[in-house]
Design a protein around this motif. Structure first.
Motif, PDB file in Angstrom:
ATOM      1  N   ALA A   1      -8.632  -0.363   2.896  1.00  0.00           N
ATOM      2  CA  ALA A   1      -9.136   0.753   2.100  1.00  0.00           C
ATOM      3  C   ALA A   1      -9.083   2.051   2.880  1.00  0.00           C
ATOM      4  N   ARG A   2      -9.420   2.003   4.151  1.00  0.00           N
ATOM      5  CA  ARG A   2      -9.366   3.225   4.970  1.00  0.00           C
ATOM      6  C   ARG A   2      -7.925   3.724   5.086  1.00  0.00           C
ATOM      7  N   LEU A   3      -6.998   2.802   5.340  1.00  0.00           N
ATOM      8  CA  LEU A   3      -5.594   3.174   5.464  1.00  0.00           C
ATOM      9  C   LEU A   3      -5.065   3.774   4.166  1.00  0.00           C
ATOM     10  N   ALA A   4      -5.350   3.115   3.034  1.00  0.00           N
ATOM     11  CA  ALA A   4      -4.859   3.610   1.751  1.00  0.00           C
ATOM     12  C   ALA A   4      -5.476   4.966   1.411  1.00  0.00           C
ATOM     13  N   SER A   5      -6.736   5.160   1.723  1.00  0.00           N
ATOM     14  CA  SER A   5      -7.356   6.460   1.439  1.00  0.00           C
ATOM     15  C   SER A   5      -6.705   7.566   2.256  1.00  0.00           C
ATOM     16  N   GLN A   6      -6.321   7.257   3.477  1.00  0.00           N
ATOM     17  CA  GLN A   6      -5.641   8.257   4.304  1.00  0.00           C
ATOM     18  C   GLN A   6      -4.258   8.587   3.752  1.00  0.00           C
ATOM     19  N   LEU A   7      -3.566   7.588   3.228  1.00  0.00           N
ATOM     20  CA  LEU A   7      -2.276   7.845   2.604  1.00  0.00           C
ATOM     21  C   LEU A   7      -2.436   8.706   1.348  1.00  0.00           C
ATOM     22  N   LEU A   8      -3.468   8.441   0.579  1.00  0.00           N
ATOM     23  CA  LEU A   8      -3.705   9.185  -0.654  1.00  0.00           C
ATOM     24  C   LEU A   8      -4.164  10.608  -0.387  1.00  0.00           C
ATOM     25  N   LEU A   9      -5.014  10.786   0.611  1.00  0.00           N
ATOM     26  CA  LEU A   9      -5.597  12.099   0.892  1.00  0.00           C
ATOM     27  C   LEU A   9      -4.744  12.927   1.852  1.00  0.00           C
ATOM     28  N   GLY A  10      -3.741  12.283   2.440  1.00  0.00           N
ATOM     29  CA  GLY A  10      -2.875  13.003   3.370  1.00  0.00           C
ATOM     30  C   GLY A  10      -3.531  13.300   4.695  1.00  0.00           C
ATOM     31  N   THR A  11      -4.502  12.475   5.093  1.00  0.00           N
ATOM     32  CA  THR A  11      -5.168  12.656   6.377  1.00  0.00           C
ATOM     33  C   THR A  11      -4.571  11.714   7.402  1.00  0.00           C
ATOM     34  N   GLY A  12      -4.792  12.016   8.649  1.00  0.00           N
ATOM     35  CA  GLY A  12      -4.232  11.197   9.712  1.00  0.00           C
ATOM     36  C   GLY A  12      -5.058   9.955   9.965  1.00  0.00           C
TER      37      GLY A  12
ATOM     38  N   TYR B   1       0.846  -1.186   0.000  1.00  0.00           N
ATOM     39  CA  TYR B   1       0.000   0.000   0.000  1.00  0.00           C
ATOM     40  C   TYR B   1       0.884   1.239   0.000  1.00  0.00           C
ATOM     41  N   GLY B   2       0.771   2.047  -1.016  1.00  0.00           N
ATOM     42  CA  GLY B   2       1.501   3.311  -0.985  1.00  0.00           C
ATOM     43  C   GLY B   2       1.968   3.768  -2.345  1.00  0.00           C
ATOM     44  N   TYR B   3       2.384   5.044  -2.407  1.00  0.00           N
ATOM     45  CA  TYR B   3       2.942   5.597  -3.637  1.00  0.00           C
ATOM     46  C   TYR B   3       4.257   4.904  -3.977  1.00  0.00           C
TER      47      TYR B   3
ATOM     48  N   PHE C   1       1.748   7.215  -8.973  1.00  0.00           N
ATOM     49  CA  PHE C   1       1.467   5.795  -9.142  1.00  0.00           C
ATOM     50  C   PHE C   1       1.404   5.153  -7.764  1.00  0.00           C
ATOM     51  N   PHE C   2       0.224   4.635  -7.384  1.00  0.00           N
ATOM     52  CA  PHE C   2      -0.037   4.139  -6.029  1.00  0.00           C
ATOM     53  C   PHE C   2      -0.339   2.646  -6.094  1.00  0.00           C
ATOM     54  N   TRP C   3       0.369   1.868  -5.281  1.00  0.00           N
ATOM     55  CA  TRP C   3       0.164   0.417  -5.220  1.00  0.00           C
ATOM     56  C   TRP C   3      -0.910   0.076  -4.186  1.00  0.00           C
ATOM     57  N   PHE C   4      -1.850  -0.775  -4.576  1.00  0.00           N
ATOM     58  CA  PHE C   4      -2.840  -1.320  -3.640  1.00  0.00           C
ATOM     59  C   PHE C   4      -3.059  -2.772  -4.058  1.00  0.00           C
ATOM     60  N   ALA C   5      -2.070  -3.605  -3.748  1.00  0.00           N
ATOM     61  CA  ALA C   5      -1.998  -4.939  -4.357  1.00  0.00           C
ATOM     62  C   ALA C   5      -1.294  -5.909  -3.410  1.00  0.00           C
TER      63      ALA C   5
END
Length: 376
Positions: free
Chosen positions: A333-344, A306-308, A315-319
């Motif tokens: 999904a919650r963790l990856a969305s936080q990484l993508l959106l820059g939220t805590g 999970y991550g850029y 390019f973000f991996w979710f695999a």
């Protein structure tokens, strides 16, 4: 139109992440098949089991449990790891590996084990009971996420098999085999068994995500399997089985390397499963009513990714979510969305160390990357 995010793959991974992101971004969900969930999601053995995937996956599984339960996707069953006298050391090591994870594991032996699995043979007299295990309504969960994503404005396009990914001026141009094109600032690689192939289209070095075939057969047995039978798992990884309407779902726990494809069961693998089952129980097999196979895709260390990408912008991996991608979907999904959106982190993801799943943990051949960078 330029989407904020394009997700490639609309199985459980892509659908759950689209649902998390859609309230906050313009999301495009692209699926190669005629409908979402055709491959791994539609072929899951459909259970939530805290030990499944190993200790490194436990935080994701436990963090997902409350969401799955609160939304009605779990039906309690319990799991039982079984072995013989020669497996006592393996059972002790297994139990020790989960110390400190919060997983409840209780030794079970002799008559108590036989009462839980009435047809088990006497030599299979040692067990570890994992009471929190449950069945998952996989189809219901998948539809739940697809509906949420659509409700918040995500656009889903099926029959969108990707043939080109090109980056220029901060935007990806995505091309399908039918000649359609889309543009997005960020690509999410949720393509399961095809994850490394999607990376190659983008000029991004492969992580080494390997598809492994898993076989399941549905057996009609005599006497019928009791409804309260636990999920029964060989401590040495040779089989598992669980009841369904008096039948049994049986797998030889196989991991056969495969190219990304529409996986089909092999007769030999079904025969191996039946042979192992007959060495463990006294059930008479009246018929093999159904069989199927699916691909479970693993990164080299068998943890998800999970991550850029550390070298490829946008390019973000979710695999690499193996066989545990269904049971970990809410937290992943919650963790990856936080990484993508820059939220805590929130209450669900606070116990999870995101760095354990970051793509930069892999040593990859970056010879291609100089080409990737210079081309952009």
């Amino acid at each position: 139109m330029i989407h904020d995010i394009a997700i490639i793959g609309a199985g459980m991974a892509g659908a759950s992440l689209a649902a998390e992101l859609a309230p906050h971004a313009r999301v495009l969900l692209l699926e190669a098949e005629d409908a979402p969930g055709y491959h791994a999601t539609g072929r899951s053995a459909a259970f939530w089991e805290e030990c499944y995937g190993g200790p490194g996956v436990v935080p994701l599984t436990r963090a997902s449990g409350a969401y799955l339960d609160e939304h009605g996707f779990l039906t309690h069953r319990g799991a039982l790891y079984v072995g013989r006298s020669e497996d006592v050391a393996a059972m002790a090591a297994f139990r020790a590996s989960y110390e400190g994870t919060g997983v409840a594991i209780t030794p079970l032996e002799g008559a108590a084990l036989a009462a839980m699995v009435p047809q088990i043979r006497p030599e299979w007299s040692h067990g570890l009971h994992q009471p929190a295990s449950a069945d998952i309504d996989v189809a219901g969960l998948h539809q739940h996420y697809l509906v949420l994503a659509r409700r918040h404005g995500a656009e889903t396009v099926c029959r969108a098999r990707i043939t080109g990914l090109d980056w220029a001026d901060g935007v990806w141009t995505i091309t399908s085999e039918r000649g359609e094109t889309w543009r997005a600032a960020t690509i999410i690689n949720a393509a399961g068994a095809w994850a490394d192939a999607i990376a190659a289209l983008a000029g991004v070095p492969a992580i080494g995500i390997a598809p492994l075939r898993r076989t399941v057969a549905v057996l009609r047995v005599d006497p019928p399997a009791p409804a309260d039978l636990p999920l029964v798992i060989d401590i040495n990884g040779g089989f598992y089985f669980k009841p369904d309407g008096g039948r049994l779902w049986l797998s030889p726990h196989d991991e056969i390397p495969s190219a990304p494809c529409d996986a089909a069961p092999e007769e030999l693998d079904v025969a191996v499963a039946i042979d192992r089952f007959q060495q463990v129980t006294d059930w008479r097999i009246a018929a093999v009513e159904r069989r199927w196979a699916g691909l479970r895709s693993f990164a080299p260390d068998r943890l998800p990714v999970y991550g850029y990408d550390p070298e490829a912008a946008g390019f973000f991996w979710f695999a690499g979510q193996g066989g545990f991608g269904i049971q970990t979907a809410p937290a992943a999904a919650r963790l990856a969305s936080q990484l993508l959106l820059g939220t805590g982190p929130d209450a669900m993801t606070a116990p999870i160390d995101a760095s354990a799943y970051a793509p930069e943990r892999f040593q990859r051949a970056f010879a291609q990357q100089s080409v990737w960078k210079s081309a952009r």
